[in-house]
Design a protein around this motif. Structure first.
Motif, short mmCIF file in Angstrom:
data_model
loop_
_atom_site.label_atom_id
_atom_site.label_comp_id
_atom_site.label_asym_id
_atom_site.label_seq_id
_atom_site.Cartn_x
_atom_site.Cartn_y
_atom_site.Cartn_z
N ASP A 350 -60.84 13.44 -12.85
CA ASP A 350 -61.90 13.68 -13.84
C ASP A 350 -61.42 14.80 -14.78
O ASP A 350 -61.23 15.94 -14.37
CB ASP A 350 -63.19 14.09 -13.13
N ILE A 351 -61.24 14.43 -16.05
CA ILE A 351 -60.77 15.42 -17.03
C ILE A 351 -61.83 15.70 -18.09
O ILE A 351 -61.49 16.07 -19.23
CB ILE A 351 -59.46 14.94 -17.69
N SER A 352 -63.11 15.51 -17.72
CA SER A 352 -64.19 15.73 -18.70
C SER A 352 -64.16 17.16 -19.23
O SER A 352 -64.30 17.39 -20.44
CB SER A 352 -65.54 15.43 -18.05
N GLU A 353 -64.01 18.11 -18.33
CA GLU A 353 -64.00 19.51 -18.78
C GLU A 353 -62.79 19.78 -19.66
O GLU A 353 -62.88 20.49 -20.67
CB GLU A 353 -63.99 20.45 -17.57
N LEU A 354 -61.66 19.16 -19.29
CA LEU A 354 -60.46 19.32 -20.12
C LEU A 354 -60.68 18.72 -21.49
O LEU A 354 -60.32 19.31 -22.51
CB LEU A 354 -59.26 18.67 -19.43
N LYS A 355 -61.29 17.51 -21.52
CA LYS A 355 -61.58 16.86 -22.80
C LYS A 355 -62.53 17.70 -23.62
O LYS A 355 -62.39 17.82 -24.84
CB LYS A 355 -62.16 15.46 -22.56
N SER A 356 -63.56 18.22 -22.93
CA SER A 356 -64.52 19.06 -23.64
C SER A 356 -63.83 20.28 -24.22
O SER A 356 -64.07 20.67 -25.37
CB SER A 356 -65.64 19.48 -22.70
N SER A 357 -62.96 20.87 -23.40
CA SER A 357 -62.21 22.03 -23.89
C SER A 357 -61.31 21.64 -25.05
O SER A 357 -61.19 22.36 -26.04
CB SER A 357 -61.38 22.63 -22.76
N ALA A 359 -61.82 19.12 -27.09
CA ALA A 359 -62.68 18.87 -28.26
C ALA A 359 -63.10 20.17 -28.92
O ALA A 359 -63.09 20.31 -30.14
CB ALA A 359 -63.90 18.06 -27.83
N LYS A 360 -63.48 21.14 -28.05
CA LYS A 360 -63.87 22.43 -28.61
C LYS A 360 -62.68 23.10 -29.29
O LYS A 360 -62.83 23.71 -30.36
CB LYS A 360 -64.42 23.32 -27.50
N GLU A 363 -62.11 21.25 -32.41
CA GLU A 363 -63.16 21.64 -33.36
C GLU A 363 -62.91 23.05 -33.88
O GLU A 363 -63.08 23.32 -35.08
CB GLU A 363 -64.52 21.55 -32.66
N TYR A 364 -62.52 23.91 -32.96
CA TYR A 364 -62.24 25.29 -33.38
C TYR A 364 -61.05 25.32 -34.33
O TYR A 364 -61.08 26.00 -35.36
CB TYR A 364 -61.95 26.15 -32.15
N LEU A 365 -60.00 24.55 -33.97
CA LEU A 365 -58.83 24.52 -34.84
C LEU A 365 -59.16 23.92 -36.19
O LEU A 365 -58.70 24.41 -37.23
CB LEU A 365 -57.69 23.73 -34.17
N ALA A 366 -59.98 22.81 -36.14
CA ALA A 366 -60.38 22.20 -37.41
C ALA A 366 -61.21 23.17 -38.22
O ALA A 366 -61.04 23.31 -39.43
CB ALA A 366 -61.16 20.91 -37.15
N GLY A 367 -62.14 23.85 -37.50
CA GLY A 367 -62.95 24.85 -38.20
C GLY A 367 -62.10 25.98 -38.73
O GLY A 367 -62.29 26.45 -39.85
N ALA A 368 -61.14 26.39 -37.87
CA ALA A 368 -60.27 27.48 -38.30
C ALA A 368 -59.42 27.05 -39.50
O ALA A 368 -59.23 27.82 -40.45
CB ALA A 368 -59.36 27.91 -37.14
N GLU A 369 -58.94 25.79 -39.44
CA GLU A 369 -58.15 25.29 -40.56
C GLU A 369 -59.00 25.17 -41.81
O GLU A 369 -58.56 25.51 -42.92
CB GLU A 369 -57.55 23.92 -40.20
N THR A 370 -60.25 24.70 -41.60
CA THR A 370 -61.17 24.61 -42.75
C THR A 370 -61.46 25.98 -43.31
O THR A 370 -61.45 26.20 -44.53
CB THR A 370 -62.47 23.92 -42.32
N GLU A 371 -61.75 26.91 -42.38
CA GLU A 371 -62.02 28.27 -42.83
C GLU A 371 -60.80 28.87 -43.51
O GLU A 371 -60.92 29.60 -44.51
CB GLU A 371 -62.44 29.14 -41.64
#
Length: 928
Positions: A350-357, A359-360, A363-371
Motif C-alpha cells: 500500500d503506497i497511498s501515503e507515498l502517493k499522497s506525499s 502529490a503534495k 503540488e508544492y513543486l508546481a506551486g513553487a514553480e508557479t510562484e
C-alpha cells in the motif's frame, strides 16, 4: 455410499462375492421359470388342440340339425369337469345359438392371440364347426390358465429358498476367508492412520515373506523417512509462516495457470478480504485492480507468467468497502528444487501515503514553480532594481530594472560576478564612487539589514538602496538582497506637490495653507526671542467690479501683475501670500513699527500706480491695507489676523487706497466689535454643538417628485435661542479660516445621517471656496464615507462658481479629487459672472445650480428667460443636470419646466426644516 466407503475390506470382499453369487442364482432362477412356463404352455396347447376335434364331432351333427337342446346339453356336459370356463356356439352369422358358463346378455371376450399372454387368467379362443367340409358355425370357449401362474410362483419360491441358502453359506465362507486375509492389512491401515496423526510409533504387522509382510516392511521404511521429512517440513513451515504471515506487504503465490493458490493474512488489513475469500475470487488479484488500470496490469501479469520479473509497478486497487488505494507490486518467478516452474510470487504494498506525499510534493513543486514564475514575472515587471548577492559576494539574481537603473545593457548577465566588480565598473556614474564602494564593503562584511541609503549620480538622478539579510528556514545566512529605486521622479513630484500644496496656482505666491504655517512659526520665533513681528493684510478696492465687468480673465491678469509688483517690494526675510480672491498678506519677522509702516506705504503706493489696460481703457486700482503687530496688538495668531483685518477695514473707512495700523480705540463700532467677537463665538459654537442642519427639498420640475435634500447650516443663538442667519457668520468664518472646521462639521453630520437612514434621499452639502486651500478635504470625505459605511453616490458637494473660477487650477484639482471619492459635484450660483460658460468645459461637475438672480421674477423678465434658456442648453449639451434656486411661485415653476430645467428649489416648494419629512420612511416627500 458413505457407509460402503467406510466398510472393512473383508466385508467389502464378502459383499462383492455375495453380489456375484446372487446375480448368478438370479439368472438360474429366471431361466428355470422360463423353461417351466414354456413346458406348461406347450402341454396346454396340446390339450386345446386335442379337444377341438372332439368338440367339433360332438356339435357338428346337432348344429346341422338345429337341435338346440342337444347343443345345450353337450356344452353343459363339456363344462361339467371345469375344463372350460365358458363355451358359446355361434352360427355363421355370429348369432349365439347355445352357451354354457356365460350369461345370455354378456358379451363374449376378445380372442387371445397367444397362449400365456392373456390378461385375465383365461385363454379365449375359437374353432369352426364343420361337417363334411361345410362350416355350420363357430365355437367360442375359454380355458383357465391359473395353473400356469401357480406353477410359476411355486418354481420362484423354490428358487429363492435354494438361493438364500446358498448365499448365506457363501457369505459365511467368504467372511471367514476375507477376515483372515485382511486382518494384517487392517494393522497397516491403523498404522497409516496413526502416521497421518503424526504418530510414528504405531504397531505394524510382523515381517513375513508374503506380500503383506513385504508391504509392512516398505511401510515401516516409509514411516521413518516420512518422520524425518515432516520434521524438516515443520521447521521450514515455521520459517515460512514467520516470513509470510508477519510481513507488512500482501504476499501471494500464483500458479502457472494464473490462479492464486496462496495469499498471506496481510490481505485482510490491506483490502478487507479474508485470505480464503481471495482464493475464491475470480482472477484475484486482477479483479481488485481499478478498471482504469486493469488492462495494463493484465499485460504485466501475463508477462510475469511467462517468466518476466517486475518491480515498482503501480496501480489502484479496490477495498471490500469500495474505497480505493494506490499499490505497488514486485514479482518474480519461483522454481522447485528440480527447477520446475511453480508460478510467480508477488508482493503488493500500500503506497497511498507515498502517493499522497508525492502529490503534495508535486503540488508544492508546481506551486513553487508557479510562484517562482510569478515572482520572476513580478520582479521583472517591477520598477525596483533587485540584486541578490550570495555569501561569496557573487551575484545570484538580478532583474531587468536593476540594469535599467544602472544603465547596463539589457542583455548583460551579471550572475556569478562579484558585487565589487560590478559597481567598480559603474563607479564613473557615481557622484561619490569611493564613498559608495566603501559603503558596499561595509554591507558585505555584516550579515544584518541596513537602513535606506541614498546614492547620487552624476546625471542628477537619485537612487535609494535597501539592504536585507536573507536567511533560510534554519536561520542560516544565505546572502544579501539589495533593492534599488530611482526616486528622481518621485523627488521632483514631491517637490512639485509641495509647491502646489503651498503655492497659489495663479500667482505662484504662497497660499493660505503656507500662510498659517509661517504665521505660527513667526509668532513662535518672536515669543522665543522676545521680538516684535508684523502682519500686513490687504485687498483690492472694487475688485469685484473689475471681474464682473471685464471678466475673470482680466481679473486674473490683474492679480498676477499685482503679485509680481508687490513681490519686488518685499525683502528676503519677508513673505508675501495670496489668501484667496483679492486678499493678500505679508509677514515681517522681527519687524518694528517703522519698517512695517514703510513697507505698507510702498505697497499701497505701488499698487495704485500700476496701469491696467482692458478693452482699450487704462485703469488703476487701489488697495486697503491693515497692520497688526505681535505682541502689541494680539497674543495669538487668530487674534492677530482679526486685528489686521480690522485695521484693513479701518483703512477702507478712511477712504480706501490707504493703510492703517490697528487702533483699538477705532475698533469700537458695533460692527467692529461684532467682527472681533465672532471668532470666539464660532469656536464656542463648534465646541458646544450650537450649529444645526436644516434640510430643503429639491424637486423634479416635470413630476414634482423629490430629487434630493440640501443641507443648510444654521447657528442657534446661545442667549436668545433664535436662529442666526448664515449671512452673518459665514463671511467672518471665511475671513478667520473657521470655515474649514465648519465645513468638516457639516460633512460629518450629513454623512452620519446618510449612514443611519439608508432610506433617506441624497443630500447636497455646501462647502466654502476656502476649502480649495485644504488639499486633505477630499481624503477626509472619503475616510468619513468608509468609516460610516455611507454610499458616496448619495452625497452631493456644492461649490460656488465664483470660488471655482477665481482659482480654476485649484478648483479642477479639487473637483477631480472629489470625483474620485464617488460623490457628485454641483456648481452653485452658476451664471453670477457670465464668463462661466468659458470655464464650464474645464470643470467636471455633474450639476449646475442657476443663480437666484436669474430666477426671481422670471415670468416677467424676458432677458432672464433668454439667459436661463441658454444656460440650460449649454448644460444639457455638456451632459449636466440643471437646478434652479429661489423658486417662489407656481408660475416660475411651470416656466422652468417649460425651459427644460431639471430640478427646482425654493420656498414655493419647500421650507428648510430640521426634521424634514423625507428623512422618515413612512412619509412621502412631496412639495406642499
Amino acid at each position: 455410499m458413505n457407509f460402503f466407503l467406510h466398510t472393512p475390506l473383508w466385508l467389502k470382499l464378502s459383499l462383492a462375492g455375495l453380489l456375484v453369487e446372487a446375480l448368478v442364482l438370479g439368472l438360474l432362477v429366471i431361466s428355470n421359470l422360463r423353461l417351466t412356463e414354456e413346458e406348461l404352455i406347450s402341454k396346454t396347447r396340446l390339450r386345446v388342440d386335442s379337444a377341438m376335434p372332439l368338440l367339433n364331432a360332438a356339435l357338428a351333427t346337432p348344429l346341422m340339425q338345429r337341435d338346440y337342446a342337444a347343443l345345450f346339453e353337450i356344452l353343459d356336459e363339456a363344462r361339467s369337469n371345469h375344463a372350460y370356463v365358458y363355451l358359446a356356439l355361434l352360427d355363421l352369422d355370429g348369432r349365439r345359438i347355445a352357451a354354457a358358463g356365460i350369461d345370455p346378455g354378456q358379451a363374449l371376450p376378445e380372442l387371445d392371440l397367444k397362449l400365456g399372454e392373456e390378461d385375465d387368467a383365461v385363454y379365449d379362443t375359437a374353432t369352426p364347426i364343420r361337417l363334411s367340409g361345410a362350416d355350420y358355425g363357430n365355437l367360442r370357449f375359454g380355458i383357465s390358465t391359473g395353473f400356469l401362474q401357480e406353477a410359476r410362483q411355486r418354481a420362484l419360491r423354490q428358487g429363492i429358498y435354494v438361493g438364500l441358502g446358498a448365499v448365506v453359506m457363501t457369505f459365511l465362507t467368504l467372511a471367514l476367508i476375507g477376515y483372515w486375509l485382511t486382518r494384517r492389512l487392517q494393522q497397516l491401515t491403523n498404522a497409516s492412520h496413526a502416521l497421518a496423526d503424526q504418530n510414528f510409533d504405531a504397531l505394524l504387522p510382523a515381517s513375513k515373506p508374503d506380500e503383506v509382510g513385504q508391504l509392512a516392511d516398505a511401510f515401516r521404511a516409509m514411516s521413518h523417512q516420512l518422520k524425518a521429512r515432516l520434521s524438516e517440513l515443520r521447521d521450514s513451515e515455521q520459517r515460512f509462516f514467520a516470513i509470510a504471515n508477519y510481513t507488512y506487504d500482501l504476499e501471494l503465490w500464483i500458479e502457472p495457470a494464473g490462479r492464486t493458490i496462496w495469499v498471506n493474512p496481510s490481505v485482510m488489513r490491506m483490502t478487507g478480504y479474508m485470505p480464503d475469500e481471495c482464493l475464491t475470487l475470480p482472477d484475484f488479484p486482477l479483479c481488485l485492480i481499478d478498471a482504469a488500470d486493469r488492462g495494463k496490469a493484465e499485460l504485466s501479469f501475463q508477462g510475469a507468467l511467462r517468466g518476466a520479473t517486475g518491480e515498482g509497478y503501480q496501480f489502484r486497487m479496490l477495498r471490500k468497502d469500495g474505497s480505493q488505494f494506490w499499490a505497488a507490486a514486485n514479482w518474480h518467478s519461483i522454481y522447485s528444487r528440480e527447477n520446475q516452474f511453480l508460478g510467480i510470487r508477488a508482493s503488493i504494498r500500500d503506497i497511498s501515503e507515498l502517493k499522497s506525499s508525492e502529490a503534495k510534493a508535486l503540488e508544492y513543486l508546481a506551486g513553487a514553480e508557479t510562484e517562482r514564475a510569478r515572482l520572476k514575472a513580478l520582479l521583472s515587471a517591477m520598477n525596483l532594481g533587485i540584486l541578490f548577492v550570495g555569501v561569496d559576494h557573487r551575484v545570484i539574481y538580478h532583474n531587468p530594472a536593476f540594469n535599467q537603473i544602472w544603465q547596463l545593457p539589457d542583455n548583460s548577465d551579471l550572475i556569478g560576478q562579484s558585487a565589487d566588480q560590478i559597481f567598480s565598473r559603474g563607479s564613473r556614474d557615481l557622484a561619490q564612487p569611493e564613498a559608495y564602494l566603501a559603503y558596499l564593503s561595509e554591507l558585505l562584511s555584516h550579515e544584518t539589514d541596513a537602513e535606506s541609503h541614498e546614492i547620487s549620480l552624476r546625471d542628477g538622478r537619485v537612487i535609494t538602496q535597501l539592504s536585507y539579510a536573507v536567511r533560510g528556514h534554519d536561520t542560516r545566512f544565505i546572502g544579501h538582497l539589495w533593492i534599488y529605486e530611482d526616486v528622481t521622479g518621485e523627488r521632483q513630484t514631491a517637490e512639485q506637490l509641495l509647491y502646489l500644496a503651498e503655492r497659489d496656482s495663479l500667482t505662484g505666491l504662497f497660499n493660505r495653507h503656507r500662510f498659517k504655517i509661517e504665521l505660527e512659526r513667526m509668532l513662535a520665533e518672536s515669543g522665543r526671542h522676545a521680538t516684535t513681528s508684523a502682519l500686513l493684510y490687504f485687498d483690492l478696492d472694487e475688485f469685484k467690479t473689475i471681474n464682473d465687468h471685464f471678466g475673470h480673465t482680466a481679473g486674473d491678469a490683474m492679480l498676477v501683475r499685482i503679485a509680481g509688483e508687490v513681490s519686488g517690494l518685499t525683502r528676503r526675510n519677508e513673505m508675501l501670500f495670496r489668501l484667496g480672491g483679492d486678499e493678500f498678506a505679508i509677514l515681517l519677522p522681527a519687524g518694528d513699527a517703522q519698517q512695517t509702516e514703510a513697507l505698507a506705504e510702498r505697497v499701497v503706493r505701488a499698487i495704485a500706480q500700476i496701469p491696467f489696460r482692458f478693452e482699450g481703457q487704462t485703469l488703476h486700482i487701489s488697495s486697503s491695507l491693515g497692520i497688526a503687530i505681535y505682541p502689541l496688538h494680539a497674543a495669538d495668531q487668530d487674534q492677530l489676523v482679526a486685528c489686521a483685518d480690522a485695521a484693513m477695514y479701518q483703512a477702507k473707512q478712511a477712504g480706501k487706497n490707504a493703510w492703517r495700523t490697528y487702533r483699538a480705540d477705532l475698533d469700537t463700532t458695533p460692527e467692529m466689535v461684532s467682527r472681533l467677537s465672532w471668532n470666539e463665538r464660532l469656536a464656542r459654537a463648534l465646541r458646544e454643538n450650537l450649529f444645526e442642519l436644516h434640510y430643503q427639498g429639491v424637486y423634479f420640475t416635470q413630476t414634482g417628485q423629490l430629487g434630493h435634500l440640501e443641507a443648510l447650516i444654521r447657528l442657534r443663538d446661545e442667549v436668545t435661542g433664535e436662529l442666526v442667519p448664515p449671512g452673518l457668520f459665514i463671511p467672518i468664518a471665511e475671513k478667520s479660516n473657521k470655515i474649514l472646521e465648519i465645513d468638516r462639521w457639516v460633512l460629518r453630520q450629513a454623512i452620519q445621517l446618510l449612514s443611519e437612514r439608508p432610506h433617506a434621499p441624497p443630500i447636497a452639502v455646501n462647502i466654502s471656496g476656502r476649502s480649495f486651500d485644504d488639499p486633505a478635504l477630499p481624503n477626509y470625505i472619503a475616510d468619513l464615507l468608509r468609516e460610516l459605511r455611507a454610499d458616496p453616490a448619495r452625497l452631493l458637494i456644492e461649490i460656488t462658481e465664483t470660488a471655482a473660477v477665481s482659482d480654476l487650477t485649484d478648483a479642477e484639482r479639487f473637483i477631480e479629487a472629489l470625483k474620485q471619492t464617488g460623490c457628485g459635484v454641483c456648481l452653485d450660483d452658476f451664471g453670477a459672472g457670465f464668463a462661466s460658460f468659458a470655464y464650464l468645459k474645464h470643470i467636471r461637475v455633474d450639476t449646475i445650480k442657476l443663480d437666484g438672480m436669474f430666477i426671481r421674477n422670471l415670468p416677467h423678465d424676458h432677458e432672464n428667460q433668454v439667459f436661463v434658456r441658454g444656460m440650460v442648453e449649454v448644460a444639457r449639451g455638456l451632459g449636466k443636470t440643471t437646478v434652479a434656486e429661489c423658486v417662489e411661485d407656481e408660475a416660475t415653476l411651470k416656466l422652468l419646466a417649460k425651459l427644460g430645467v431639471d430640478k427646482a428649489q425654493g420656498y414655493h416648494l419647500d421650507y428648510p426644516q430640521a426634521d424634514h419629512p423625507a428623512l422618515h420612511p413612512v412619509n412621502e416627500a412631496t412639495p406642499p
